[in-house]
Design an enzyme around this catalytic site. Structure first.
Site, PDB file in Angstrom:
ATOM      1  N   CYS A 371       0.864  -1.180   0.000  1.00 21.66           N
ATOM      2  CA  CYS A 371       0.000   0.000   0.000  1.00 21.66           C
ATOM      3  C   CYS A 371       0.902   1.231   0.000  1.00 21.66           C
ATOM      4  O   CYS A 371       2.130   1.103  -0.043  1.00 21.66           O
ATOM      5  CB  CYS A 371      -0.963   0.016   1.183  1.00 21.66           C
ATOM      6  SG  CYS A 371      -0.203   0.317   2.789  1.00 21.66           S
ATOM      7  N   HIS A 529      28.488 -10.428   7.074  1.00 22.91           N
ATOM      8  CA  HIS A 529      28.371 -11.765   7.654  1.00 22.91           C
ATOM      9  C   HIS A 529      28.081 -11.623   9.140  1.00 22.91           C
ATOM     10  O   HIS A 529      28.214 -10.541   9.713  1.00 22.91           O
ATOM     11  CB  HIS A 529      29.642 -12.580   7.415  1.00 22.91           C
ATOM     12  CG  HIS A 529      30.909 -11.888   7.811  1.00 22.91           C
ATOM     13  ND1 HIS A 529      31.500 -10.923   7.015  1.00 22.91           N
ATOM     14  CD2 HIS A 529      31.696 -11.992   8.909  1.00 22.91           C
ATOM     15  CE1 HIS A 529      32.601 -10.474   7.611  1.00 22.91           C
ATOM     16  NE2 HIS A 529      32.729 -11.096   8.768  1.00 22.91           N
TER      17      HIS A 529
END
Length: 613
Positions: A371, A529
């Protein structure tokens, strides 16, 4: 028609841009509103000490938050910082709250530093990135704050004064209720953000600071006109539309999700008359009773509206909302009682497969419910669809999202019919489904029936995934639009999770590591990471590769065009890093990796025997 759609789309995009500056800071606005409502000299609990918070928040805190959000939208953290620097020049040089100025200076600061970074980033010697980045931001900030203080500030002040003068004439001549002629239809056409955040909120803040309240906060947020329409459908409607009306009334009035009533008006455009007259009645009542709110209620729930009503306006606000509801209900009733055919247009009922333009089997791993702002109606729709999916025993994740944030590689996107065009621009290859009523269960059932018939549902739960290789072709995502560093890391983490390499908590570990140490390794490459404390969440070693041609700002003038997410089980983490370093060692290969549109090139590069994967 095409011209109108283009204009509407541009206005919607502008409204969305404004809301991205304001919406993240709504909590701060509500905090200021509550403090003002409670502790100002005429508040519910007058307190001379705590009331000292009111002016500094409105003059400094809120404009600075808006400026930072605006700059950050354009150019990440650096853009936000430079935008705030420029806005301080406006604040110091003026005695009025610089909300309009912040909405201008924040994005402007972000745009300038973004252009400067693009010019100098290729010319910075290795090792001087931090020094250059800090000084470029400092120099741009210096010029910008002086420009804001000496030139932009006075100009924006006089522009604001001129706008207030025009509005003052309208108010003094009791003509404010005529604004409903524009406001109510614009809301239904999804232009509410442009109106509310771009015009009404800044005007309301100016007036609220001077008088303690403002009627401008009630013009767009009044739930009465929409409630009247939905209640009329409940009383005079027939069939499916009558059955959905009570739920829509509750969600709209108590939940504050106004988009829920838009389809009811679009089904019968004559009802525009009802909401316009309802809005006019409400504004007229607010004017006569002299009431207002202290801040913008968001969402536009009756609870939020009343929470921000000062003591001397509480009852008057209720009266205005009731009168606007009654007016809208009465006019809607007259229109709906004259309606004889409650059947949908035969052309609309003709069952047309949403997969008619797609050949073969269509793969779905996730559904996005979109939306304008990515919160109210899309969150509700995502929740309803998730429940229905469980009834169908379909294991497909559903996420609510703002249209401007839809990933380009999205599989399925559901949104309002009038917003499909904007959604398709964000994800041109996705399957787009337009719906007219977020509460219409039949539309969801048709979608799910066709998904079962035409689609392969890609499992994403980690216990069902068995990665067969360290880099899968599906995890090479190229030519992506630039996002923030945090969003880029989250996306890489989600790919690792959805591919079965890691558990979901690994994503937080990646974000935490980035906060402590930058994973940018130079030459346009970042390797996010996880921290050591999320090692146990690594189920199998793997990498994902995402290419951003315009770069991701990793801070300190470090721009990554290639984001390689890593999960290394045991000691394989070190080997993964070594192999990546080997792959990007040669300048010619690296340059092609940063610009290629062929995922096969990157796949073959990381899959070669020389890479030891």
């Amino acid at each position: 028609m095409i011209v109108r759609e283009k204009i509407t789309s541009k206005l919607q995009e502008f409204g969305r841009f404004l809301s991205r500056m304001v919406m993240p800071n709504i909590g701060a606005f509500i905090t200021w509103g509550i403090i003002t409502t409670l502790f100002n000299p005429k508040g519910w609990l007058p307190n001379a000490s705590l009331s000292q918070l009111i002016n500094p928040m409105i003059l400094y805190l809120l404009p600075i938050l808006i400026a930072y959000s605006g700059g950050r939208v354009v150019a990440g953290t650096r853009g936000g910082v430079v935008g705030v620097i420029g806005t301080m020049g406006l604040i110091v040089g003026s005695e009025i709250p610089m909300f309009i100025g912040a909405m201008i200076m924040g994005p402007l600061g972000g745009l300038i530093i973004k252009k400067v970074d693009q010019v100098i980033k290729e010319k910075v010697p290795t090792g001087f990135e931090m020094l250059t980045g800090n000084f470029s931001a400092g120099i741009v900030g210096t010029f910008l704050i002086i420009f804001a203080y000496k030139a932009a500030g006075p100009a924006i002040f006089w522009m604001t004064q001129a706008l207030e003068y025009v509005v003052d004439i309208v108010v003094k001549h009791d003509l404010l209720f005529f604004t409903a002629i524009f406001i109510e239809p614009a809301k239904v056409l999804f232009l509410n953000n442009a109106i509310n955040h771009g015009v009404l909120s800044p005007l309301g803040i100016q007036e609220s600071l001077a008088t303690g309240k403002s009627i401008f906060f009630l013009l767009e947020t009044n739930p009465g006109p929409g409630l009247g329409v939905v209640l009329a459908y409940w009383v005079y409607g027939k069939g499916q539309i009558k059955q959905t009306a009570p739920g829509a009334a509750i969600i709209h009035f108590l939940g504050g999700i106004h988009e829920i009533y838009f389809p009811y008006i679009l089904l019968n455009p004559a009802l525009f008359i009802a909401v316009i007259l309802g809005g006019m009645m409400g504004i007229f009542a607010f004017e006569i009773l002299g009431c207002g709110l202290v801040a913008t209620p968001s969402p536009g729930s009756i609870f939020a509206v009343l929470a921000l009503a000062p003591k001397n306006s509480f009852v008057a606000v209720i009266i205005g909302v009731v009168l606007s509801t009654f007016a809208s209900f009465s006019i809607s009733g007259l229109i709906l009682k004259r309606k004889t055919d409650w059947n949908v247009d035969p052309e609309e009922t003709e069952e047309t497969s949403i997969f008619k333009d797609y050949k073969g089997d269509y793969e779905i791993s996730k559904i996005y419910f979109a939306c304008d702002a990515g919160m109210g109606s899309s969150a509700m729709g995502a929740s309803l669809l998730t429940k229905l999916l469980s009834q169908y025993n379909l294991d497909i994740p559903v996420a609510n999202i703002a249209i401007d944030e839809i990933p380009r590689d999205a599989d399925v996107v559901i949104t309002f019919t009038d917003l499909v065009g904007r959604a398709r621009k964000q994800a041109p290859l996705a399957l787009h489904v337009g719906i007219k009523d977020f509460l219409d269960k039949q539309q969801y059932e048709q979608l799910l029936d066709e998904i079962i018939e035409h689609c392969t549902i890609l499992e994403v739960k980690m216990e069902n995934k068995k990665p067969t290789e360290i880099l899968m072709k599906s995890n090479i995502i190229l030519n992506q639009v630039s996002v923030t560093k945090e969003q880029a890391i989250e996306r890489a983490g989600k790919l690792l999770f959805e591919s079965g390499y890691v558990g979901e908590g690994y994503i937080q570990g990646m974000q935490a590591r980035e906060e402590k140490f930058s994973t940018y390794i130079g030459n346009g490459v970042a390797i996010p990471h996880g921290e050591n404390n999320v090692k146990e969440l690594i189920l199998a070693s793997g990498i994902v590769v995402i290419q951003y041609p315009n770069g991701i700002d990793f801070g300190e003038n470090k721009w990554a065009k290639l984001v390689i997410g890593i999960a290394g089980k045991g000691n394989e983490h070190i080997q993964l890093l070594a192999n990546i370093a080997e792959a990007i060692e040669e300048t010619e290969i690296l340059e092609k990796m940063l610009t290629t549109s062929d995922p096969e090139y990157i796949y073959q590069l990381f899959s070669s025997e020389e890479m030891h994967f």
